[in-house]
Design an enzyme around this catalytic site. Structure first.
Site, PDB file in Angstrom:
ATOM      1  N   CYS A  62       7.631 138.608  78.343  1.00 52.66           N
ATOM      2  CA  CYS A  62       6.655 137.716  79.086  1.00 52.66           C
ATOM      3  C   CYS A  62       6.185 138.227  80.307  1.00 52.66           C
ATOM      4  O   CYS A  62       5.079 137.983  80.883  1.00 52.66           O
ATOM      5  CB  CYS A  62       7.395 136.144  79.565  1.00 52.66           C
ATOM      6  N   GLU A 100       6.198 130.757  79.232  1.00 52.32           N
ATOM      7  CA  GLU A 100       5.361 131.479  79.761  1.00 52.32           C
ATOM      8  C   GLU A 100       4.114 131.675  78.516  1.00 52.32           C
ATOM      9  O   GLU A 100       2.965 131.631  78.814  1.00 52.32           O
ATOM     10  CB  GLU A 100       5.798 132.795  80.452  1.00 52.32           C
ATOM     11  N   GLU A 135      11.731 126.618  70.121  1.00 55.36           N
ATOM     12  CA  GLU A 135      12.744 127.409  69.658  1.00 55.36           C
ATOM     13  C   GLU A 135      12.490 127.369  68.042  1.00 55.36           C
ATOM     14  O   GLU A 135      11.847 126.338  67.383  1.00 55.36           O
ATOM     15  CB  GLU A 135      13.919 127.186  69.847  1.00 55.36           C
ATOM     16  N   CYS A 159      11.414 136.769  80.846  1.00 55.88           N
ATOM     17  CA  CYS A 159      11.779 137.534  80.149  1.00 55.88           C
ATOM     18  C   CYS A 159      10.972 138.915  80.241  1.00 55.88           C
ATOM     19  O   CYS A 159      10.118 138.951  80.501  1.00 55.88           O
ATOM     20  CB  CYS A 159      12.154 137.329  78.665  1.00 55.88           C
ATOM     21  N   ASN A 164       8.987 126.152  76.309  1.00 53.37           N
ATOM     22  CA  ASN A 164       9.500 127.036  75.002  1.00 53.37           C
ATOM     23  C   ASN A 164       9.774 126.314  73.761  1.00 53.37           C
ATOM     24  O   ASN A 164       9.947 124.870  73.770  1.00 53.37           O
ATOM     25  CB  ASN A 164      10.766 127.636  75.558  1.00 53.37           C
ATOM     26  N   CYS A 176       8.214 131.562  74.206  1.00 52.64           N
ATOM     27  CA  CYS A 176       8.941 131.241  75.571  1.00 52.64           C
ATOM     28  C   CYS A 176       7.857 130.400  76.403  1.00 52.64           C
ATOM     29  O   CYS A 176       6.690 130.236  75.973  1.00 52.64           O
ATOM     30  CB  CYS A 176       8.943 132.576  76.717  1.00 52.64           C
TER      31      CYS A 176
END
Length: 129
Positions: free
Chosen positions: A88, A54, A43, A85, A41, A52
């Site tokens: 994803c 993924e 940010e 999430c 991930n 993310c």
């Protein structure tokens, strides 16, 4: 799932850029031909502009010339299990018929395995003809 997919996800988490949440995540995808692609991930201060683990792994997979996810391991050192999430899940559905295995991991390895269809039972699929 072989141990190498979990190890690739754990190694990827070490590259996470998560200074705001302090919640690193790593993911590793195996394609049907056995290749492994990983991501972490990332940010961004201008939330929600990050992405993310993924998503990072999917981008690596696409750049590697693959188009199908057979299985994915997801590792978050601060969680016993970290499912993808909703966004994803749908991104994974773009590259799976729903049979892809989703391995949720902790420090010891896989804690739970489900299919993408179990996580996203009514996944959006385009009828491309």
């Amino acid at each position: 799932m072989s141990h190498d997919l979990f190890e690739a996800a754990r190694a990827a988490a070490a590259f996470s850029h998560s200074p705001y949440s302090s919640f690193p995540v790593g993911a590793a995808i195996r394609t049907p031909d056995g290749r492994v692609f990983s991501g972490a991930n990332v940010e961004n201060l201008a939330f929600p502009q990050g992405w993310c683990a993924e998503t990072s792994a999917l981008a690596q997979m696409i750049m590697g010339g693959a188009k199908k996810v057979a299985e994915i391991a997801i590792f978050a050192p601060r969680a016993a299990a970290c499912p993808p999430c909703g966004g994803c899940r749908q991104k994974l559905a773009e590259f799976s018929d729903g049979s892809a295995l989703i391995h949720l991991c902790d420090d010891r390895g896989v804690t739970q395995t489900v299919t993408l269809s179990e996580l996203l039972p009514m996944m959006f699929k385009a009828d491309l003809k």
